[in-house]
Design an enzyme around this catalytic site. Structure first.
Site, short mmCIF file in Angstrom:
data_model
loop_
_atom_site.label_atom_id
_atom_site.label_comp_id
_atom_site.label_asym_id
_atom_site.label_seq_id
_atom_site.Cartn_x
_atom_site.Cartn_y
_atom_site.Cartn_z
N ASP A 45 0.85 -1.19 0.00
CA ASP A 45 0.00 0.00 0.00
C ASP A 45 0.88 1.24 0.00
OD1 ASP A 45 -2.75 1.06 0.15
OD2 ASP A 45 -1.92 2.07 1.90
N ASP A 102 -34.65 -0.37 33.49
CA ASP A 102 -33.44 -0.03 34.26
C ASP A 102 -33.85 0.51 35.62
OD1 ASP A 102 -30.70 0.49 34.89
OD2 ASP A 102 -30.30 0.79 32.76
N GLY A 117 -37.18 -0.52 37.34
CA GLY A 117 -37.19 -1.71 38.18
C GLY A 117 -35.79 -2.28 38.32
N ASP A 118 -35.68 -3.26 39.19
CA ASP A 118 -34.40 -3.93 39.43
C ASP A 118 -34.52 -5.33 38.84
OD1 ASP A 118 -32.34 -5.45 40.46
OD2 ASP A 118 -32.30 -4.39 42.37
N PHE A 119 -33.75 -5.62 37.81
CA PHE A 119 -33.97 -6.91 37.13
C PHE A 119 -33.62 -8.12 37.99
CE2 PHE A 119 -30.10 -5.36 34.54
CZ PHE A 119 -29.15 -6.00 35.34
N ARG A 165 -23.85 -5.42 27.40
CA ARG A 165 -22.86 -5.00 28.41
C ARG A 165 -23.43 -5.08 29.81
NH1 ARG A 165 -18.57 -1.88 25.73
NH2 ARG A 165 -17.87 -1.03 27.71
C1 LIG Z 1 2.98 8.36 -5.57
C2 LIG Z 1 2.70 7.44 -6.75
C3 LIG Z 1 1.77 6.42 -6.62
N1 LIG Z 1 1.49 5.61 -7.72
C4 LIG Z 1 0.47 4.55 -7.60
O1 LIG Z 1 -0.49 4.87 -6.62
C5 LIG Z 1 -1.17 3.68 -6.26
C6 LIG Z 1 -1.35 3.70 -4.75
O2 LIG Z 1 -2.51 3.05 -4.41
P1 LIG Z 1 -2.56 1.68 -3.61
O3 LIG Z 1 -3.82 1.66 -2.85
O4 LIG Z 1 -1.31 1.47 -2.84
O5 LIG Z 1 -2.59 0.58 -4.75
P2 LIG Z 1 -3.69 0.31 -5.86
O6 LIG Z 1 -3.24 0.87 -7.15
O7 LIG Z 1 -5.03 0.74 -5.39
O8 LIG Z 1 -3.64 -1.26 -5.97
P3 LIG Z 1 -3.97 -2.36 -4.83
O9 LIG Z 1 -2.65 -2.89 -4.37
O10 LIG Z 1 -4.78 -3.39 -5.51
O11 LIG Z 1 -4.72 -1.68 -3.73
C7 LIG Z 1 -0.29 2.53 -6.68
O12 LIG Z 1 -0.91 1.86 -7.77
C8 LIG Z 1 0.98 3.20 -7.14
O13 LIG Z 1 1.57 2.46 -8.16
C9 LIG Z 1 2.15 5.76 -8.88
O14 LIG Z 1 1.89 5.05 -9.86
N2 LIG Z 1 3.11 6.74 -8.99
C10 LIG Z 1 3.41 7.58 -7.96
O15 LIG Z 1 4.29 8.46 -8.11
#
Ligand SMILES: Cc1cn([C@@H]2O[C@H](COP(=O)(O)OP(=O)(O)OP(=O)(O)O)[C@@H](O)[C@H]2O)c(=O)[nH]c1=O
Length: 709
Positions: A88, A494, A520-522, A537
């Protein structure tokens, strides 16, 4: 150059890239890696404010993406992949996380924030080594992140819009692609360029080297507090054969922690990476008999050590109503906040800075302002305000917790030490003064309101015509129930002291007629008649003896087809994994005679009163587990599960536990309103207190009520 040995280790394995990003696919295939692409269905909706640093969000999202794919492939009885890679990429500027823009305006907003400034690009990566044993998915998770600093030139509006109209920003974090037109916006890059593009190849290879060539790891001097990976080079690696273990490096059995959250056995391999085997027993700091270097910072332990500071900073800011001030007047300078709330400037500035660093506030050159989360949850008047619970935590739980040591030594509650008086009854403590009572009710209202939608929709309750919420306090759950089930009438039952004070909490503009309040008090009084009895809870406040009294009273008034819905946190049967619930049990120790219980323990209590065939489902909410028990044989609930079952295991003959991720769990009734987000506010929560971890839903029994009832 011995590059092949590193990636060569993956040649004989079924490698899956859990990503739809064409850039990631290209980066990895360019170096000859062979893999399948299975894009993850994990929705990138983790609550950002629950992470202390942006990279933690990226790492957790990468992990969840990979876990979702690994689980899906396993559940579908496809051949379980050997290795799943998730990633990510996020852009971080001024403490804010930017993901992919949702539209052109959003892209403009992002690019304007980056304009003329340096920002960080973080890519979190998770490498899952998987194997299937007895049809049970076992995994080892290694995760890490890489940071690259990028600076944009000063760009004109015209240029920004021209770039946006090119369409390039839309599928890219931060709204730009450095590898294409976006490269023209960039003044400099410090760090791994491919990390910006979407995959930190260099760090990935080092991580593989570390995993597959553990010997080299021991020779490496780790650098303190920088982002260097733990293996500084992989170029001298020999092309030895991989070990024939299921997981690289360690022959340990790893069990799927269904949520994929860290359980025991975290092994920290460097400042910005970690390897976790799920459910295994290697002690911290010791793997393969080799002590971990003392120079490595045990970051998660340090985080735990500091957790109370973060909590207290939040409590104090809430108590001073700083979030209310900033909502009305922000952005504000520290000096103005201090003047408004009557505090010192230097102290206020430090508190505001700490809150900003925890993701509760935003700090810009104009001053401090609330983050979206703070506006929603931390102001005192918001629909989903947690203010009441936070004040209760500060004023009531905090003094009790400072006596935890005595509670542990004595095995009993500490109200006398914390407040200088002994209470015969838990609630007498709360209700001895109007102020404390209001505070407690506000706290219960906060949590009940925040979790009500999940409690109400965990099961299809539409067959019930009447419900009685025992200990239903302000009626927050009752009002949610009648919204979800328009034909349902709910009685909130309650203590008289509570019922007399509920008017303040009634929703305005909502049809309140189907909700009535009875005092009431259960434990002592007759219970109102109902098809469905709700205990949310409540059971955790009491010892077993008292629960038996209550359950036998309910059982006595149940007619065929009646049911009980229980909402509680549930401990895992081994009592070792669900930290939220385990800490909640300590919370009960310091203030009540009750405790949190495991599914089996609740089951045993309920079975004694004719409630069997318990189903428990983890739903992914702050609150707890939810159980529905039918007392007489009845048509089984036919609610279709649209949800993505991550793991479903039969715990015993008579109840099932189902584990869902919140983002995948879909109840038809949830569509009425966006599902209530989970807000883990403390910095240390994410260690094990994941919102996706501790909620279990139990459902149904269908045996005849036993003659003893
Ligand atoms: C800063 C920058 C980011 N990216 C792209 O941004 C997406 C980030 O999104 P992600 O959520 O990490 O990924 P996704 O594309 O949604 O794919 P997934 O892994 O399926 O979630 C990725 O694509 C990266 O390459 C570029 O291509 N160039 C850049 O300079």
């Amino acid at each position: 150059m011995a590059l092949n040995p590193v990636l060569g280790k993956l040649v004989s394995k079924r490698v899956v890239l859990a990503s739809a990003s064409p850039r990631r696919q290209e980066i990895l295939s360019n170096v000859g890696l062979r893999f399948e692409v299975v894009p993850s269905w994990f929705k990138e909706t983790l609550e950002k404010s629950s992470f202390t640093a942006p990279y933690e969000y990226a790492v957790e999202t990468a992990k969840q993406k990979a876990l979702e794919v690994a689980n899906r492939m396993h559940v579908k009885h496809q051949r379980t992949p050997d290795v799943v890679i998730g990633a990510d990429t996020i852009v971080s500027v001024d403490g804010q996380i930017l993901e992919k823009p949702v539209d052109k305006q959003d892209a403009y907003r992002m690019l304007s924030r980056l304009n003329g400034k340096e920002h960080s690009v973080f890519t979190g990566v998770a490498i899952l080594h998987c194997c299937s044993k007895d049809n049970h998915l076992e995994m080892e998770i290694t995760d890490f992140y890489e940071e690259t600093k990028v600076k944009f030139s000063e760009l004109s509006e015209e240029l920004l819009w021209e770039y946006i109209h090119s369409g390039e920003p839309m599928d890219k974090a931060g709204g730009y692609g450095i590898q294409a037109l976006g490269g023209m916006l960039v003044e400099y890059v410090h760090g791994d360029f491919l990390n910006v593009v979407g995959f930190p190849l260099n760090h990935f290879c080092k991580k593989l080297a570390e995993l597959y060539y553990p010997a080299s790891k021991q020779n490496v001097q780790h650098k303190k507090c920088d982002s260097m990976p733990s293996v500084d080079t992989f170029k001298n690696l020999s092309d030895g054969k991989s070990e024939s273990s299921d997981f690289p490096e360690h022959k340990v059995s790893s069990k799927l922690d269904s949520s994929g959250m860290c359980s025991s056995g975290a092994v920290y391999t460097s400042e910005n990476s970690s390897t976790v085997r799920l459910g295994f027993t290697v002690p911290l700091g010791n793997q393969n008999g080799v002590s971990q270097s003392a120079s490595k910072l045990p970051s998660k332990i340090l985080e735990l050590m500091d957790g109370f500071r973060a909590s207290k900073a939040l409590f104090v800011a809430s108590k001073l109503k700083i979030f209310d001030h900033l909502k009305d007047k922000g952005p504000m300078k520290a000096v103005d906040v201090a003047n408004d709330v009557g505090t010192s400037v230097c102290g206020t500035e430090r508190l505001l800075d700490a809150c900003a660093s925890l993701g509760l506030l935003e700090k810009t050159s104009q001053g401090y302002s609330n983050t979206d989360s703070a506006n929603t949850y931390l102001t005192s008047d918001g629909k989903y305000s947690l203010h009441g619970y936070i004040i209760h935590s500060n004023d009531h739980l905090w003094p009790l917790f400072t006596n935890l040591e005595s509670a542990v030594k004595e095995g009993s509650r500490q109200n006398h030490r914390a407040f200088g008086k002994k209470a015969d009854d838990l609630f007498k403590d709360y209700y001895h003064s109007q102020e404390v009572k209001q505070r407690f009710m506000a706290a219960m209202h906060s949590i009940a309101h925040l979790t009500a939608r999940d409690v109400a929709t965990a099961f299809d309750l539409s067959k019930f015509k009447s419900a009685c919420d025992l200990g239903g306090c302000t009626g927050a759950l009752a009002h949610e129930l009648v919204q979800v089930y328009p034909n349902l009438k709910v009685t909130v039952f309650d203590l008289p002291e509570v019922i007399a004070n509920t008017s303040y909490f009634q929703p305005s503009g909502q049809h309140t007629a189907p909700v009535t309040f009875v005092s009431g008090d259960f434990f002592k009084d007759n219970l109102p008649e109902a098809d469905l009895y709700i205990l949310s809870r409540v059971l955790h406040d009491w010892p077993d003896e008292k629960i038996h009294v209550l359950l036998s009273k309910i059982s006595a008034v149940c007619r065929p087809g009646c049911a009980i819905l229980v909402a509680e946190m549930v401990l895992d049967d081994e009592k070792k994994n669900r930290s939220t619930a385990l800490l909640q049990s300590l919370n009960m120790l310091v203030q009540t005679e009750g405790k949190e219980r495991s599914g089996c323990e609740y089951q045993a209590l309920l079975e004694k009163h004719g409630f069997t065939n318990v189903k428990i489902r983890i739903t992914g909410n702050l609150l707890d587990w939810i159980a529905e028990y039918e007392i007489r044989r009845k048509k089984r609930c036919r609610k279709k599960k649209k949800s993505m079952v991550i793991e479903k295991k039969r715990i015993s003959q008579s109840y099932e536990e189902e584990v869902f991720t919140a983002s995948n769990f879909e109840c038809p009734y949830k569509k009425l309103e966006p599902p209530c987000p989970v807000v883990p506010l403390l910095s240390h929560r994410k260690l094990q207190l994941s919102p996706f971890y501790s909620i279990v839903l139990a459902q149904f029994s269908d045996i005849q009520k036993s003659p003893m009832m």
